[in-house]
Design an enzyme around this catalytic site. Sequence first.
Site, PDB file in Angstrom:
ATOM      1  N   ASN A   9     -33.130  95.663  -6.333  1.00 18.61           N
ATOM      2  CA  ASN A   9     -32.992  96.931  -7.858  1.00 18.61           C
ATOM      3  C   ASN A   9     -34.217  96.429  -8.560  1.00 18.61           C
ATOM      4  OD1 ASN A   9     -32.759  96.977 -10.847  1.00 18.61           O
ATOM      5  ND2 ASN A   9     -30.769  95.880 -11.365  1.00 18.61           N
ATOM      6  N   LYS A  16     -34.917  92.232  -8.485  1.00 24.96           N
ATOM      7  CA  LYS A  16     -33.718  91.490  -8.817  1.00 24.96           C
ATOM      8  C   LYS A  16     -33.485  92.041  -7.402  1.00 24.96           C
ATOM      9  CE  LYS A  16     -32.247  92.133 -13.158  1.00 24.96           C
ATOM     10  NZ  LYS A  16     -31.404  92.101 -14.313  1.00 24.96           N
ATOM     11  N   HIS A 181     -24.579 103.537 -15.721  1.00 28.99           N
ATOM     12  CA  HIS A 181     -24.165 102.554 -15.698  1.00 28.99           C
ATOM     13  C   HIS A 181     -22.793 102.718 -14.308  1.00 28.99           C
ATOM     14  CE1 HIS A 181     -25.393 101.077 -19.567  1.00 28.99           C
ATOM     15  NE2 HIS A 181     -26.316  99.985 -18.731  1.00 28.99           N
ATOM     16  N   GLY A 211     -23.157  96.061 -22.733  1.00 24.99           N
ATOM     17  CA  GLY A 211     -24.354  94.601 -22.672  1.00 24.99           C
ATOM     18  C   GLY A 211     -25.657  95.182 -23.310  1.00 24.99           C
ATOM     19  N   ASN A 212     -26.717  94.781 -22.823  1.00 27.84           N
ATOM     20  CA  ASN A 212     -27.840  95.437 -23.885  1.00 27.84           C
ATOM     21  C   ASN A 212     -27.834  96.810 -23.946  1.00 27.84           C
ATOM     22  OD1 ASN A 212     -29.666  94.225 -25.384  1.00 27.84           O
ATOM     23  ND2 ASN A 212     -31.376  94.531 -24.202  1.00 27.84           N
ATOM     24  N   ASP A 282     -29.846  90.036 -30.069  1.00 26.53           N
ATOM     25  CA  ASP A 282     -29.019  89.090 -29.344  1.00 26.53           C
ATOM     26  C   ASP A 282     -27.439  88.622 -29.874  1.00 26.53           C
ATOM     27  OD1 ASP A 282     -27.522  86.352 -28.436  1.00 26.53           O
ATOM     28  OD2 ASP A 282     -29.019  85.275 -28.429  1.00 26.53           O
ATOM     29  N   ARG A 284     -24.901  87.302 -29.508  1.00 23.34           N
ATOM     30  CA  ARG A 284     -24.238  85.890 -29.835  1.00 23.34           C
ATOM     31  C   ARG A 284     -24.904  85.616 -31.629  1.00 23.34           C
ATOM     32  NH1 ARG A 284     -25.926  83.803 -23.860  1.00 23.34           N
ATOM     33  NH2 ARG A 284     -27.751  84.941 -24.592  1.00 23.34           N
ATOM     34  N   GLU A 333     -17.687  90.657 -21.700  1.00 22.01           N
ATOM     35  CA  GLU A 333     -16.366  89.647 -21.182  1.00 22.01           C
ATOM     36  C   GLU A 333     -17.209  88.366 -22.258  1.00 22.01           C
ATOM     37  OE1 GLU A 333     -19.181  89.493 -17.217  1.00 22.01           O
ATOM     38  OE2 GLU A 333     -19.374  91.297 -16.859  1.00 22.01           O
ATOM     39  N   ASN A 334     -17.770  88.576 -22.857  1.00 24.00           N
ATOM     40  CA  ASN A 334     -18.047  87.357 -23.576  1.00 24.00           C
ATOM     41  C   ASN A 334     -17.984  87.395 -25.325  1.00 24.00           C
ATOM     42  OD1 ASN A 334     -19.159  85.598 -21.209  1.00 24.00           O
ATOM     43  ND2 ASN A 334     -20.719  87.144 -21.328  1.00 24.00           N
TER      44      ASN A 334
HETATM   45  P1  AMP Z   1     -26.253  91.990 -20.435  1.00 25.04           P
HETATM   46  O1  AMP Z   1     -27.183  92.943 -20.256  1.00 25.04           O
HETATM   47  O2  AMP Z   1     -24.709  92.587 -19.154  1.00 25.04           O
HETATM   48  O3  AMP Z   1     -26.912  90.996 -19.600  1.00 25.04           O
HETATM   49  O4  AMP Z   1     -25.598  91.707 -21.836  1.00 25.04           O
HETATM   50  C1  AMP Z   1     -26.459  91.551 -22.602  1.00 25.04           C
HETATM   51  C2  AMP Z   1     -26.577  91.326 -23.829  1.00 25.04           C
HETATM   52  O5  AMP Z   1     -24.983  90.314 -23.805  1.00 25.04           O
HETATM   53  C3  AMP Z   1     -26.939  90.460 -25.365  1.00 25.04           C
HETATM   54  O6  AMP Z   1     -26.459  91.072 -26.478  1.00 25.04           O
HETATM   55  C4  AMP Z   1     -26.304  88.876 -25.376  1.00 25.04           C
HETATM   56  O7  AMP Z   1     -26.059  88.166 -26.633  1.00 25.04           O
HETATM   57  C5  AMP Z   1     -24.625  89.783 -25.201  1.00 25.04           C
HETATM   58  N1  AMP Z   1     -24.076  87.721 -24.543  1.00 25.04           N
HETATM   59  C6  AMP Z   1     -24.353  87.390 -23.544  1.00 25.04           C
HETATM   60  N2  AMP Z   1     -23.614  86.175 -23.597  1.00 25.04           N
HETATM   61  C7  AMP Z   1     -22.849  86.361 -24.972  1.00 25.04           C
HETATM   62  C8  AMP Z   1     -21.760  85.743 -25.389  1.00 25.04           C
HETATM   63  N3  AMP Z   1     -21.279  84.065 -25.207  1.00 25.04           N
HETATM   64  N4  AMP Z   1     -21.474  85.747 -27.243  1.00 25.04           N
HETATM   65  C9  AMP Z   1     -21.803  87.154 -27.205  1.00 25.04           C
HETATM   66  N5  AMP Z   1     -22.608  87.953 -26.468  1.00 25.04           N
HETATM   67  C10 AMP Z   1     -22.704  87.678 -25.459  1.00 25.04           C
END
Ligand code: AMP
Length: 402
Positions: A9, A16, A181, A211-212, A282, A284, A333-334
């Site tokens: 990638n 990556k 995606h 994700g982002n 972010d 989190r 997922e998180n």
């Molecule tokens: P990705 O582009 O799939 O890598 O996702 C990135 C996003 O996932 C960012 O906004 C991160 O802050 C968020 N993220 C990753 N881990 C967590 C978590 N444990 N809780 C909340 N958001 C998360």
Amino acid sequence: MTALVLVLNAGSSSLKYQLVDADTGAVAAVGLLERIGESEARAVARHTVLGVTTTREADVPDHAAAIALVLEAFTTHGPALTATSLTAVGHRVVHGGDRFRSPALLDGQVIAAIEDLVPLAPLHNPANLAGIRAAQAAFPDTPQVAVFDTAFHQSLPPHAYTYAVPRVWRERHRVRRYGFHGTSHAYVSRRTAVLLGRDPAEVNVVVLHLGNGASAAAVQGGVCIDTSMGLSPLEGLVMGTRPGDLDPALPTHLARQGVSLADYDHALQSDSGLRGLTGTNDFREIIARVDAGDPDAELALDIVSYRLAKYVGSYAVALGRLDALAFTAGIGENAPRLRAEVIGRLGLLGMRLDVARNDSGPPERVITSEDSAIPAWVVPTNEELEIARQTAALTVSPPASP
Ligand code: AMP
């Protein structure tokens, strides 16, 4: 026979990779090179085998040098990459336009077609091409495949992909919705059907890749019928730094106020979305600020979850019947808090959250209660495995019949 695929990638300043067994999904090595071609800083390369990560810094002026460094990492730290052990190389390519509905074995014509699509993906396709050229030079005898982010969405019907804009824009400038995606939506929608114990050809799923970058897809019996990203990855959901849906009058309005096209473009790519609303992308940190009662973070969570629920509702209508909702990628997922907010807004569809299941459990799990009319799942995405499988499907010939 196992099919060992090197998945690449290539971004503008990063590379990556994963060495994946397409049959078992086992990952033999993972790596990341950052700061390729940056004059101010040396590139950083990480290579992980069997849980052990080695890091090194080096001058890496371009993607050819990056691939050379990757080969060196495999030679030094293993596993050995030989012409016989490596079945194929699979490249993630962002834009396949309306030319590619499926992965393509790379040859001169396919490369020319990817070049022709650069105006539609000026940031991504040139980087993908640099990765392809470097890998072809490094592995001249190994088959190489392009797997397009847009391909899964080529099944959208015209009423879903056509913008109501002048014909000349649609025909001359290829203005239409493409979606992105796609490998993630393909993997997660199929995996959700498997988790439901059903044939993917019979299951309707809405996938939320959060994700982002973030996008939603409506998948009907394995076929994508709508998705939230459009001509570019800016349309649709609220993302980390991109706004999603906007009034098309915005650029002209801002131009009249003296905002330049370059500033407008930069703001929509990098300073909008969650960052524009709260100062950070972010998630989190945003959740921590919601817990602390920060009004900007609370508004951002409301905007994001409201937009998501609107998309799920409209896709339920588009599908005619919804069998499952799937959350995936970093936030999907998180972030149980966001999932709870979205499902809380979907009472009309009879969806009921199970708080304990949502808050913790195995990575793949149902998060709605037994009495929920439609189940929601967390399904971790695996784009590398999907690229490896699609690459292997094109390059491994089936065993000859007896
Ligand atoms: P990705 O582009 O799939 O890598 O996702 C990135 C996003 O996932 C960012 O906004 C991160 O802050 C968020 N993220 C990753 N881990 C967590 C978590 N444990 N809780 C909340 N958001 C998360």
